[in-house]
Every structure is written in structure tokens, then in C-alpha cells.
Scaffold this motif. Structure first.
Motif, mmCIF file in Angstrom:
data_model
loop_
_atom_site.group_PDB
_atom_site.id
_atom_site.type_symbol
_atom_site.label_atom_id
_atom_site.label_comp_id
_atom_site.label_asym_id
_atom_site.label_seq_id
_atom_site.Cartn_x
_atom_site.Cartn_y
_atom_site.Cartn_z
ATOM 1 N N GLN A 1 0.942 -1.108 -0.073
ATOM 2 C CA GLN A 1 0.133 0.179 0.193
ATOM 3 C C GLN A 1 0.760 1.214 0.008
ATOM 4 N N GLY A 2 1.859 1.539 0.847
ATOM 5 C CA GLY A 2 2.521 2.479 0.877
ATOM 6 C C GLY A 2 2.009 3.254 2.138
ATOM 7 N N ASP A 3 2.338 4.334 2.680
ATOM 8 C CA ASP A 3 1.846 5.300 3.769
ATOM 9 C C ASP A 3 0.847 6.201 3.053
ATOM 10 N N GLU A 4 -0.173 6.732 3.629
ATOM 11 C CA GLU A 4 -1.304 7.701 3.170
ATOM 12 C C GLU A 4 -0.561 9.062 3.722
ATOM 13 N N GLU A 5 0.224 9.596 2.800
ATOM 14 C CA GLU A 5 0.902 11.055 2.910
ATOM 15 C C GLU A 5 0.387 11.628 1.684
ATOM 16 N N GLU A 6 0.002 13.011 1.960
ATOM 17 C CA GLU A 6 -0.464 14.000 0.885
ATOM 18 C C GLU A 6 0.630 14.081 -0.063
ATOM 19 N N ASP A 7 1.948 14.588 0.282
ATOM 20 C CA ASP A 7 3.081 14.815 -0.825
ATOM 21 C C ASP A 7 3.821 13.828 -0.960
ATOM 22 N N LEU A 8 3.572 12.641 -0.849
ATOM 23 C CA LEU A 8 4.414 11.663 -1.180
ATOM 24 C C LEU A 8 3.902 10.660 -2.060
ATOM 25 N N GLU A 9 4.559 10.101 -3.183
ATOM 26 C CA GLU A 9 4.059 8.917 -3.801
ATOM 27 C C GLU A 9 5.046 7.701 -3.439
ATOM 28 N N HIS A 10 4.266 6.715 -3.621
ATOM 29 C CA HIS A 10 5.036 5.230 -3.145
ATOM 30 C C HIS A 10 4.885 4.303 -4.569
ATOM 31 N N PHE A 11 5.972 3.790 -4.680
ATOM 32 C CA PHE A 11 6.063 2.929 -5.721
ATOM 33 C C PHE A 11 6.779 1.689 -4.936
ATOM 34 N N LEU A 12 6.663 0.569 -5.876
ATOM 35 C CA LEU A 12 7.219 -0.929 -5.466
ATOM 36 C C LEU A 12 8.202 -1.229 -6.806
ATOM 37 N N GLU A 13 9.375 -1.354 -6.386
ATOM 38 C CA GLU A 13 10.421 -1.876 -7.524
ATOM 39 C C GLU A 13 10.646 -3.246 -7.186
ATOM 40 N N LEU A 14 10.024 -4.030 -7.970
ATOM 41 C CA LEU A 14 10.327 -5.594 -8.001
ATOM 42 C C LEU A 14 11.398 -5.979 -8.658
ATOM 43 N N ARG A 15 12.324 -6.820 -7.880
ATOM 44 C CA ARG A 15 13.507 -7.030 -8.601
ATOM 45 C C ARG A 15 13.548 -8.652 -8.920
ATOM 46 N N THR A 16 13.173 -9.537 -8.060
ATOM 47 C CA THR A 16 13.326 -11.000 -8.370
ATOM 48 C C THR A 16 11.990 -11.497 -7.776
ATOM 49 N N VAL A 17 11.640 -12.881 -8.549
ATOM 50 C CA VAL A 17 11.033 -13.668 -7.940
ATOM 51 C C VAL A 17 11.373 -14.960 -8.288
ATOM 52 N N CYS A 18 11.441 -15.732 -6.973
ATOM 53 C CA CYS A 18 11.946 -17.128 -6.934
ATOM 54 C C CYS A 18 11.348 -18.306 -6.230
ATOM 55 N N LEU A 19 11.549 -19.284 -6.779
ATOM 56 C CA LEU A 19 10.860 -20.624 -6.130
ATOM 57 C C LEU A 19 11.776 -20.723 -4.600
ATOM 58 N N GLY A 20 10.911 -20.920 -3.512
ATOM 59 C CA GLY A 20 11.347 -21.426 -2.127
ATOM 60 C C GLY A 20 11.713 -22.700 -1.990
ATOM 61 N N GLU A 21 12.474 -22.965 -0.998
ATOM 62 C CA GLU A 21 12.795 -24.516 -0.815
ATOM 63 C C GLU A 21 11.500 -25.389 -0.372
ATOM 64 N N GLY A 22 11.576 -26.350 -0.989
ATOM 65 C CA GLY A 22 10.292 -27.150 -0.764
ATOM 66 C C GLY A 22 9.259 -27.216 -1.989
ATOM 67 N N ALA A 23 9.465 -26.067 -2.950
ATOM 68 C CA ALA A 23 8.751 -26.010 -4.079
ATOM 69 C C ALA A 23 8.508 -27.453 -5.060
ATOM 70 N N LYS A 24 7.326 -27.887 -5.245
ATOM 71 C CA LYS A 24 6.954 -29.097 -6.040
ATOM 72 C C LYS A 24 7.227 -28.838 -7.551
ATOM 73 N N GLU A 25 7.194 -30.138 -8.268
ATOM 74 C CA GLU A 25 7.242 -30.161 -9.729
ATOM 75 C C GLU A 25 5.938 -29.629 -10.125
ATOM 76 N N GLU A 26 6.005 -28.473 -10.279
ATOM 77 C CA GLU A 26 4.619 -27.824 -10.645
ATOM 78 C C GLU A 26 4.886 -26.319 -11.290
ATOM 79 N N THR A 27 4.166 -25.680 -12.155
ATOM 80 C CA THR A 27 4.093 -24.428 -12.765
ATOM 81 C C THR A 27 3.474 -23.399 -11.571
ATOM 82 N N ASN A 28 4.409 -22.563 -11.327
ATOM 83 C CA ASN A 28 3.788 -21.425 -10.370
ATOM 84 C C ASN A 28 3.925 -20.331 -11.262
ATOM 85 N N VAL A 29 2.782 -19.555 -11.247
ATOM 86 C CA VAL A 29 2.353 -18.334 -11.965
ATOM 87 C C VAL A 29 2.281 -17.135 -10.825
ATOM 88 N N VAL A 30 2.989 -16.119 -10.977
ATOM 89 C CA VAL A 30 2.963 -14.956 -10.163
ATOM 90 C C VAL A 30 2.250 -13.760 -10.942
#
Length: 164
Positions: free
Chosen positions: A42-71
Motif C-alpha cells: 500500500q505505502g503510507d497515506e501521505e499527501e505529498d509523497l508517492e509510493h512505488f514498489l520496484e520488483l527485482r526478483t521472483v524465485c521458488l523457495g525451498e520445498g517447491a513441487k514439480e509444478e508450474t507457479n504463476v505470479v
């Protein structure tokens, strides 16, 4: 804990014609699974600021199964419409990680595990931009345009050879 691992919609800096100074904060990341299939930034609700999310990596974690994971990511595009776009299609045997570079989205952003059971880890940065008044920004843009015009040399047409 921050992850040190380092165009869906519109790049966040293209939302306006103004170049804004960004301050980056740690985005602790999130882990998506069948138990927790989505995360909303969400970011904080402040009037004079804009919040952005810069995504860098998406990776499977330990214990992931043999299946397709769509994000999938849901956010607003440059026209203000909410749209959903898949950003990663992961499989443990062929593509366990995707590097998104500097994939910036304006808050609010929802990251969803659309298919698969995970776990899928998402990392990135929380960016904060202060809003700059349009009058100050347009003055800066005018100065830049003048400098660019001075540096450009005029192109002269080629001379035609006359036949004898």
C-alpha cells in the motif's frame, strides 16, 4: 530482513512528465504459497509523497513441487485502470528464478500466486517520491531544452553533383 538479491504497466517515473527524486527503503519481500496466495503493498497515506514498489526478483523457495507457479501483479496502468498481468512463470526444473530488473509499479500493488502452491519469494525496493510542483519542473525542462538546442549542430543538405 531485506533481500540483497538484485514494462507491465508504465515505468513509475513515466507517470508524470516530472523527474522526481526517489528515496528507497527496504522492502522486506513476501512469500506466496497456497496458504498465503497474495500480498498487497500500500505505502503510507501521505499527501505529498508517492509510493512505488520496484520488483527485482521472483524465485521458488525451498520445498517447491514439480509444478508450474504463476505470479501475477495487479496495479494501475498509466490511464488509471486496474489491470492484472502475469510477471513470472516458474518451474523448479527449468526456471526457478526470474530477475525483473527495475520493474516499478505505483502503489497500491497486489502480488498474487495465480497457479501452483509455491513457496515463491518476491523481493524488491520500496521507493518514495516527493511530488514536485509543475511550475518548478517546467522551468527545469525549459532550461534542459535550451541546452540541448545549443549542442545540436544544423544538418546541411548534401550538394548535388552536376553532370557535364
Amino acid at each position: 530482513m531485506c533481500f540483497s538479491v538484485s514494462n507491465l504497466l508504465c515505468a513509475a517515473r513515466q507517470w508524470t512528465n516530472v523527474v522526481k527524486p526517489f528515496m528507497s527503503l527496504c522492502f522486506p519481500g513476501c512469500e506466496l504459497s497456497s496458504k498465503v496466495p497474495f500480498y498487497t503493498f500500500q505505502g503510507d497515506e501521505e499527501e505529498d509523497l508517492e509510493h512505488f514498489l520496484e520488483l527485482r526478483t521472483v524465485c521458488l523457495g525451498e520445498g517447491a513441487k514439480e509444478e508450474t507457479n504463476v505470479v501475477e501483479v495487479t496495479a494501475m496502468n498509466h490511464q488509471g485502470k486496474t489491470i492484472s498481468v502475469p510477471i513470472a512463470n516458474l518451474h523448479i526444473s527449468c526456471l526457478p528464478m526470474v530477475s525483473l530488473g527495475e520493474f516499478e509499479l505505483k502503489a497500491p500493488v497486489t502480488i498474487r500466486l495465480k497457479a501452483g502452491t509455491g513457496p515463491v519469494s518476491v523481493s524488491g525496493l520500496h521507493l518514495i517520491a516527493s511530488q514536485v510542483e509543475d511550475s518548478d519542473a517546467s522551468d527545469e525542462d525549459d532550461d534542459d531544452d535550451e541546452e540541448e538546442e545549443e549542442e545540436i549542430t544544423p544538418i546541411k543538405p548534401a550538394k548535388k553533383k552536376q553532370k557535364m
